[in-house]
Design an enzyme around this catalytic site. Structure first.
Site, PDB file in Angstrom:
ATOM      1  N   TRP A   1     -16.013  12.817 -11.765  1.00 12.62           N
ATOM      2  CA  TRP A   1     -14.983  13.170 -10.656  1.00 12.62           C
ATOM      3  C   TRP A   1     -13.683  13.760 -10.289  1.00 12.62           C
ATOM      4  O   TRP A   1     -13.906  14.141  -8.793  1.00 12.62           O
ATOM      5  CB  TRP A   1     -14.189  11.589 -10.570  1.00 12.62           C
ATOM      6  CG  TRP A   1     -12.880  11.984 -12.492  1.00 12.62           C
ATOM      7  CD1 TRP A   1     -13.040  11.919 -12.909  1.00 12.62           C
ATOM      8  CD2 TRP A   1     -11.885  12.282 -12.321  1.00 12.62           C
ATOM      9  NE1 TRP A   1     -12.784  11.852 -14.069  1.00 12.62           N
ATOM     10  CE2 TRP A   1     -11.638  12.686 -13.566  1.00 12.62           C
ATOM     11  CE3 TRP A   1     -11.142  12.601 -11.035  1.00 12.62           C
ATOM     12  CZ2 TRP A   1     -10.528  13.316 -13.574  1.00 12.62           C
ATOM     13  CZ3 TRP A   1      -9.772  13.270 -11.302  1.00 12.62           C
ATOM     14  CH2 TRP A   1      -9.219  14.598 -12.634  1.00 12.62           C
TER      15      TRP A   1
ATOM     16  N   TRP B   1      -8.896   9.051  -7.492  1.00 10.95           N
ATOM     17  CA  TRP B   1     -10.180   9.602  -8.632  1.00 10.95           C
ATOM     18  C   TRP B   1     -10.176   8.989  -9.133  1.00 10.95           C
ATOM     19  O   TRP B   1     -11.152   8.260 -10.213  1.00 10.95           O
ATOM     20  CB  TRP B   1     -10.213  10.799  -8.182  1.00 10.95           C
ATOM     21  CG  TRP B   1     -11.060  11.419  -6.793  1.00 10.95           C
ATOM     22  CD1 TRP B   1     -10.399  11.563  -6.100  1.00 10.95           C
ATOM     23  CD2 TRP B   1     -13.043  11.191  -6.392  1.00 10.95           C
ATOM     24  NE1 TRP B   1     -10.917  12.097  -5.015  1.00 10.95           N
ATOM     25  CE2 TRP B   1     -13.137  11.847  -4.986  1.00 10.95           C
ATOM     26  CE3 TRP B   1     -13.657  10.783  -7.171  1.00 10.95           C
ATOM     27  CZ2 TRP B   1     -14.395  11.723  -4.511  1.00 10.95           C
ATOM     28  CZ3 TRP B   1     -15.027  10.830  -6.454  1.00 10.95           C
ATOM     29  CH2 TRP B   1     -15.132  11.475  -5.259  1.00 10.95           C
TER      30      TRP B   1
ATOM     31  N   TRP C   1       1.949   1.582  -3.693  1.00  8.15           N
ATOM     32  CA  TRP C   1       0.536   2.699  -4.143  1.00  8.15           C
ATOM     33  C   TRP C   1       0.567   4.391  -4.170  1.00  8.15           C
ATOM     34  O   TRP C   1       0.290   4.789  -5.324  1.00  8.15           O
ATOM     35  CB  TRP C   1      -0.992   2.248  -4.551  1.00  8.15           C
ATOM     36  CG  TRP C   1      -1.382   0.506  -4.400  1.00  8.15           C
ATOM     37  CD1 TRP C   1      -1.889  -0.202  -3.585  1.00  8.15           C
ATOM     38  CD2 TRP C   1      -2.222   1.077  -5.540  1.00  8.15           C
ATOM     39  NE1 TRP C   1      -2.296  -0.978  -4.845  1.00  8.15           N
ATOM     40  CE2 TRP C   1      -2.721  -0.742  -5.843  1.00  8.15           C
ATOM     41  CE3 TRP C   1      -1.980   1.678  -6.451  1.00  8.15           C
ATOM     42  CZ2 TRP C   1      -3.015  -0.725  -7.235  1.00  8.15           C
ATOM     43  CZ3 TRP C   1      -3.153   1.707  -7.659  1.00  8.15           C
ATOM     44  CH2 TRP C   1      -3.244   0.157  -8.369  1.00  8.15           C
TER      45      TRP C   1
ATOM     46  N   TRP D   1     -20.893  13.360 -18.562  1.00  9.98           N
ATOM     47  CA  TRP D   1     -21.590  14.135 -17.098  1.00  9.98           C
ATOM     48  C   TRP D   1     -22.636  14.437 -17.003  1.00  9.98           C
ATOM     49  O   TRP D   1     -22.616  15.472 -17.150  1.00  9.98           O
ATOM     50  CB  TRP D   1     -19.994  14.643 -16.170  1.00  9.98           C
ATOM     51  CG  TRP D   1     -18.628  13.910 -16.325  1.00  9.98           C
ATOM     52  CD1 TRP D   1     -17.102  14.161 -16.810  1.00  9.98           C
ATOM     53  CD2 TRP D   1     -18.040  11.891 -15.897  1.00  9.98           C
ATOM     54  NE1 TRP D   1     -16.602  12.734 -17.021  1.00  9.98           N
ATOM     55  CE2 TRP D   1     -17.042  12.615 -15.899  1.00  9.98           C
ATOM     56  CE3 TRP D   1     -19.009  11.988 -14.903  1.00  9.98           C
ATOM     57  CZ2 TRP D   1     -16.595  10.470 -15.440  1.00  9.98           C
ATOM     58  CZ3 TRP D   1     -18.587  10.203 -14.634  1.00  9.98           C
ATOM     59  CH2 TRP D   1     -17.102   9.909 -14.625  1.00  9.98           C
TER      60      TRP D   1
ATOM     61  N   ASN E   1     -10.683   3.760   3.377  1.00 10.84           N
ATOM     62  CA  ASN E   1      -9.777   3.407   2.190  1.00 10.84           C
ATOM     63  C   ASN E   1     -11.701   2.948   1.468  1.00 10.84           C
ATOM     64  O   ASN E   1     -11.367   3.810   0.038  1.00 10.84           O
ATOM     65  CB  ASN E   1      -9.054   3.209   1.671  1.00 10.84           C
ATOM     66  CG  ASN E   1      -8.777   2.334   0.528  1.00 10.84           C
ATOM     67  OD1 ASN E   1      -8.038   3.484  -0.610  1.00 10.84           O
ATOM     68  ND2 ASN E   1      -8.711   1.701   0.428  1.00 10.84           N
TER      69      ASN E   1
ATOM     70  N   GLU F   1       0.771  -1.384   0.124  1.00 12.08           N
ATOM     71  CA  GLU F   1       0.010  -0.112   0.114  1.00 12.08           C
ATOM     72  C   GLU F   1       1.168   1.215  -0.130  1.00 12.08           C
ATOM     73  O   GLU F   1       0.575   2.666  -0.182  1.00 12.08           O
ATOM     74  CB  GLU F   1      -0.916  -0.522   1.558  1.00 12.08           C
ATOM     75  CG  GLU F   1      -2.408  -1.339   1.159  1.00 12.08           C
ATOM     76  CD  GLU F   1      -3.146  -1.095  -0.395  1.00 12.08           C
ATOM     77  OE1 GLU F   1      -3.144  -0.117  -0.762  1.00 12.08           O
ATOM     78  OE2 GLU F   1      -3.035  -2.306  -0.316  1.00 12.08           O
TER      79      GLU F   1
HETATM   80  P1  FAD Z   1      -2.962   2.068   5.149  1.00 13.35           P
HETATM   81  O1  FAD Z   1      -4.125   1.107   4.538  1.00 13.35           O
HETATM   82  O2  FAD Z   1      -2.508   1.925   6.512  1.00 13.35           O
HETATM   83  O3  FAD Z   1      -1.945   2.423   4.312  1.00 13.35           O
HETATM   84  C1  FAD Z   1      -0.879   2.812   4.788  1.00 13.35           C
HETATM   85  C2  FAD Z   1      -0.192   4.316   3.334  1.00 13.35           C
HETATM   86  O4  FAD Z   1      -0.625   3.219   2.085  1.00 13.35           O
HETATM   87  C3  FAD Z   1      -1.892   4.985   3.863  1.00 13.35           C
HETATM   88  O5  FAD Z   1      -0.908   5.706   4.323  1.00 13.35           O
HETATM   89  C4  FAD Z   1      -1.670   6.190   1.991  1.00 13.35           C
HETATM   90  O6  FAD Z   1       0.025   6.917   2.168  1.00 13.35           O
HETATM   91  C5  FAD Z   1      -0.855   3.943   1.450  1.00 13.35           C
HETATM   92  N1  FAD Z   1      -1.557   3.702   0.900  1.00 13.35           N
HETATM   93  C6  FAD Z   1      -2.378   3.229   1.003  1.00 13.35           C
HETATM   94  N2  FAD Z   1      -3.774   2.810   0.100  1.00 13.35           N
HETATM   95  C7  FAD Z   1      -3.547   3.473  -0.770  1.00 13.35           C
HETATM   96  C8  FAD Z   1      -4.081   3.367  -1.952  1.00 13.35           C
HETATM   97  N3  FAD Z   1      -5.254   3.193  -2.322  1.00 13.35           N
HETATM   98  N4  FAD Z   1      -3.260   4.692  -2.908  1.00 13.35           N
HETATM   99  C9  FAD Z   1      -2.592   5.478  -2.806  1.00 13.35           C
HETATM  100  N5  FAD Z   1      -2.270   5.346  -2.111  1.00 13.35           N
HETATM  101  C10 FAD Z   1      -2.375   4.560  -0.660  1.00 13.35           C
HETATM  102  N6  FAD Z   1      -5.262   8.625   0.372  1.00 13.35           N
HETATM  103  C11 FAD Z   1      -3.906   9.709   0.507  1.00 13.35           C
HETATM  104  O7  FAD Z   1      -2.943  10.103   1.285  1.00 13.35           O
HETATM  105  N7  FAD Z   1      -4.901  10.898   0.713  1.00 13.35           N
HETATM  106  C12 FAD Z   1      -6.222  11.230  -0.215  1.00 13.35           C
HETATM  107  O8  FAD Z   1      -6.679  12.275  -0.852  1.00 13.35           O
HETATM  108  C13 FAD Z   1      -6.367   9.955  -0.392  1.00 13.35           C
HETATM  109  N8  FAD Z   1      -7.880  10.193  -1.871  1.00 13.35           N
HETATM  110  C14 FAD Z   1      -8.154   9.386  -1.848  1.00 13.35           C
HETATM  111  C15 FAD Z   1      -9.575   9.128  -3.089  1.00 13.35           C
HETATM  112  C16 FAD Z   1      -9.529   8.372  -2.966  1.00 13.35           C
HETATM  113  C17 FAD Z   1     -11.442   8.985  -4.401  1.00 13.35           C
HETATM  114  C18 FAD Z   1      -9.617   6.893  -2.897  1.00 13.35           C
HETATM  115  C19 FAD Z   1     -10.769   5.732  -3.107  1.00 13.35           C
HETATM  116  C20 FAD Z   1      -8.620   6.935  -2.207  1.00 13.35           C
HETATM  117  C21 FAD Z   1      -7.979   7.838  -1.415  1.00 13.35           C
HETATM  118  N9  FAD Z   1      -6.591   7.661  -0.920  1.00 13.35           N
HETATM  119  C22 FAD Z   1      -5.709   8.550  -0.161  1.00 13.35           C
HETATM  120  C23 FAD Z   1      -6.043   6.558  -0.731  1.00 13.35           C
HETATM  121  C24 FAD Z   1      -6.421   5.600   0.910  1.00 13.35           C
HETATM  122  O9  FAD Z   1      -7.493   5.541   0.881  1.00 13.35           O
HETATM  123  C25 FAD Z   1      -5.771   5.949   1.864  1.00 13.35           C
HETATM  124  O10 FAD Z   1      -4.848   6.895   1.808  1.00 13.35           O
HETATM  125  C26 FAD Z   1      -6.106   5.489   3.242  1.00 13.35           C
HETATM  126  O11 FAD Z   1      -7.173   5.386   3.419  1.00 13.35           O
HETATM  127  C27 FAD Z   1      -5.566   6.645   4.023  1.00 13.35           C
HETATM  128  O12 FAD Z   1      -5.526   5.607   5.246  1.00 13.35           O
HETATM  129  P2  FAD Z   1      -4.448   4.668   6.080  1.00 13.35           P
HETATM  130  O13 FAD Z   1      -2.647   5.443   6.242  1.00 13.35           O
HETATM  131  O14 FAD Z   1      -4.658   4.474   7.514  1.00 13.35           O
HETATM  132  O15 FAD Z   1      -3.892   3.353   5.125  1.00 13.35           O
END
Ligand code: FAD
Length: 481
Positions: free
Chosen positions: A362, A385, A281, A309, A344, A278
């Site tokens: 979006w 997005w 990602w 849209w 997420n 992650e």
């Molecule tokens: P954990 O599951 O603990 O993951 C650890 C770290 O991995 C996160 O802190 C983040 O840096 C990274 N990560 C995890 N999932 C993703 C992902 N799908 N894409 C990219 N990096 C990821 N994340 C943001 O940091 N900022 C945003 O503005 C943002 N906007 C989002 C918008 C949408 C529509 C969606 C679907 C996802 C978005 N995310 C965003 C990705 C993700 O939802 C969050 O990073 C995550 O929920 C953060 O929670 P966590 O730190 O507990 O994640």
């Protein structure tokens, strides 16, 4: 002869540990001017919720600097002009910073670098925020990765560009003849009303809060992360995202600490790897942001430019306020408003509902998230997005439309999450919590729910809007490569 001072320009790297620009400045022996420039009119201006975080993060890094003999100078204005002026006023011999990756930021940094060098100032820039620079991760044919899995494999194989993290300096030689602006006067915190009043119960901005968050994650939830990370009713993810967005912890610190926890047996290898994937990602999103600078404004799959849209201010307002009548969507949007963060899985559900069931662009969702998320991140937000909308690199295909009821039942089986954020339907049994409209009248009555009065009826039919979305997709389907 005494050395001319060095400016360390802090941006989204508000930490002392593993901060290459800080480490370099300390090793240079120059007196240090640590500065943060607030540029509210600049590109990617900080959103409202993130400003709350920024305020507290600046307090934290300011205290960290003071503790080792330094101080944080706060200045506001156009960032290029402000740093140029500061360098000239203080006769700085050097300026150091960690690199940023959005096109407008790269452009500003390049202009500044050129003008500083022209004025005889040394400029050094570093990678403080990514495991690898976007230009260091290349496919076998020399291009950039558009698909996540091979990107992740390449990162696993090559590892981070740097192996060791930098330690936090224990002493800093400050150059203290610079007047700082007042953080309070920047007005970053909301007032009248203070809509962030609940934020402090969920978050501890700053480097110490980030380290604590990582440690508590690795000593508990990390071991069930792979299975439970999709459950918004359980606190199973790390919640490191705002700390990463402000650079209070580096991805390398997370990488190395997680690897050590795996090596010592404290964290199961498969679960730890899933967590690191992650983090990858996030790297992938930055890779896309760098190679596709328009990512927040234009669909990566250009065919989506022609997507029909809908304009519906009413539906958009209901979505933003958590009043769509679809419980899991409303719970997510209210979690966002109350805590500045959303799980997420629920981000994916609310985003799919906006782009597919409501057929709203979006980019409207991206902008709302930018303003309301404490972890708003130029790369992750836009790339995610586009991923949900189907227009991004390696995106979920547009025709894969989430059913929010099924998603709710699967990932919040007892409705614990929905009840937490929608008290008006909390009395409903689990069987109806994700679809109150299907509950018999006596069940609704017993739970004190009056649809259309205490809680909205769904603003759209899920079945009809699913069909409408597929029809809309047919308009551009023929053009997709
Ligand atoms: P954990 O599951 O603990 O993951 C650890 C770290 O991995 C996160 O802190 C983040 O840096 C990274 N990560 C995890 N999932 C993703 C992902 N799908 N894409 C990219 N990096 C990821 N994340 C943001 O940091 N900022 C945003 O503005 C943002 N906007 C989002 C918008 C949408 C529509 C969606 C679907 C996802 C978005 N995310 C965003 C990705 C993700 O939802 C969050 O990073 C995550 O929920 C953060 O929670 P966590 O730190 O507990 O994640």
């Amino acid at each position: 002869m005494s050395l001319q001072p060095a400016i360390v320009w802090f941006r989204n790297d508000l930490r002392l540990m593993d901060n290459p620009a800080v480490a370099y400045a300390v090793s240079s022996g120059r007196p240090i001017i640590a500065v943060y420039v607030h540029d509210p009119k600049g590109p990617l201006a900080t959103g409202a919720a993130a400003k709350w975080w920024l305020h507290h993060s600046l307090v934290s890094i300011g205290a960290g600097l003071t503790a080792i003999g330094g101080e944080l100078t706060l200045l506001s204005g156009n960032c290029v002009e402000t740093v140029e002026r500061l360098a000239s006023d203080t006769k700085a011999g050097a300026v150091y910073w960690n690199r940023r990756y959005a096109a407008a930021q790269i452009d500003a940094d390049k202009r500044l670098k050129t003008s500083l060098k022209k004025a005889g100032c040394e400029v050094q820039t570093f990678n403080g925020n990514l495991l690898r620079e976007p230009w260091e991760v290349e496919t076998k044919t020399g291009g950039y990765y558009r698909v996540f899995t091979p990107f992740w494999r390449s990162l696993q194989h090559g590892g981070p560009a740097r192996v060791e993290t930098y330690t936090s300096p224990s002493k800093l030689n400050a150059y203290s003849a610079v007047a700082s602006e007042s953080l309070t006067e920047w007005g970053l915190l909301p007032s009248d009303p203070d809509w962030a009043s609940e934020f402090p119960t969920h978050w501890s901005p700053g480097e110490a809060g980030a380290a604590k968050r990582l440690a508590s994650f690795l000593s508990g939830p990390a071991n069930t992360y792979g299975e439970e990370r999709n459950r918004p009713d359980l606190a199973c993810t790390s919640r490191l995202s705002p700390h990463l967005a402000f650079g209070e912890i580096s991805p390398l610190q997370i990488w190395n600490t997680t690897r050590s926890a795996i090596a010592s047996g404290a964290v199961d290898a498969a679960e730890g790897d899933k967590f690191l994937s992650e983090i990858a990602w996030r790297e992938f999103s930055y890779n896309l942001l760098y190679h596709f600078p328009d990512i927040a404004a234009a669909p990566m799959k250009r065919e989506f430019e022609a997507f029909p849209w809908r304009q519906s201010p009413g539906d958009l307002a209901a979505w933003r306020r958590g009043r769509t009548g679809i419980p899991i969507v409303d719970a997510g949007m209210r979690e966002l408003w109350r805590t500045g963060w959303m799980h997420n899985r629920v981000r994916m559900i609310v985003a799919s509902f906006l782009c597919k069931n409501l057929l709203i662009d979006w980019r409207d969702g991206e902008r709302w998230f930018w303003d309301t998320l404490v972890d708003a991140d130029a790369a992750n937000n836009a790339a995610s997005w586009q991923w949900v909308a189907g227009s991004g690199a390696d995106a979920a295909p547009y025709f894969r439309i989430f059913n929010p009821v099924t998603q709710g039942e699967k990932f919040d089986p007892e409705g614990v999450y929905v009840r937490r954020f929608i008290p008006e339907i909390a009395g409903l049994p689990a069987k109806y919590i994700h679809k109150p409209w299907s509950a018999p009248n006596d069940v609704l009555q017993k739970a004190g729910v009056s649809l259309g009065e205490t809680y909205p009826r769904p603003i759209v039919s899920l079945a009809e809007t699913r069909k409408r979305a597929l029809d809309a997709y047919d308009v551009i389907r023929g053009r997709i490569q």
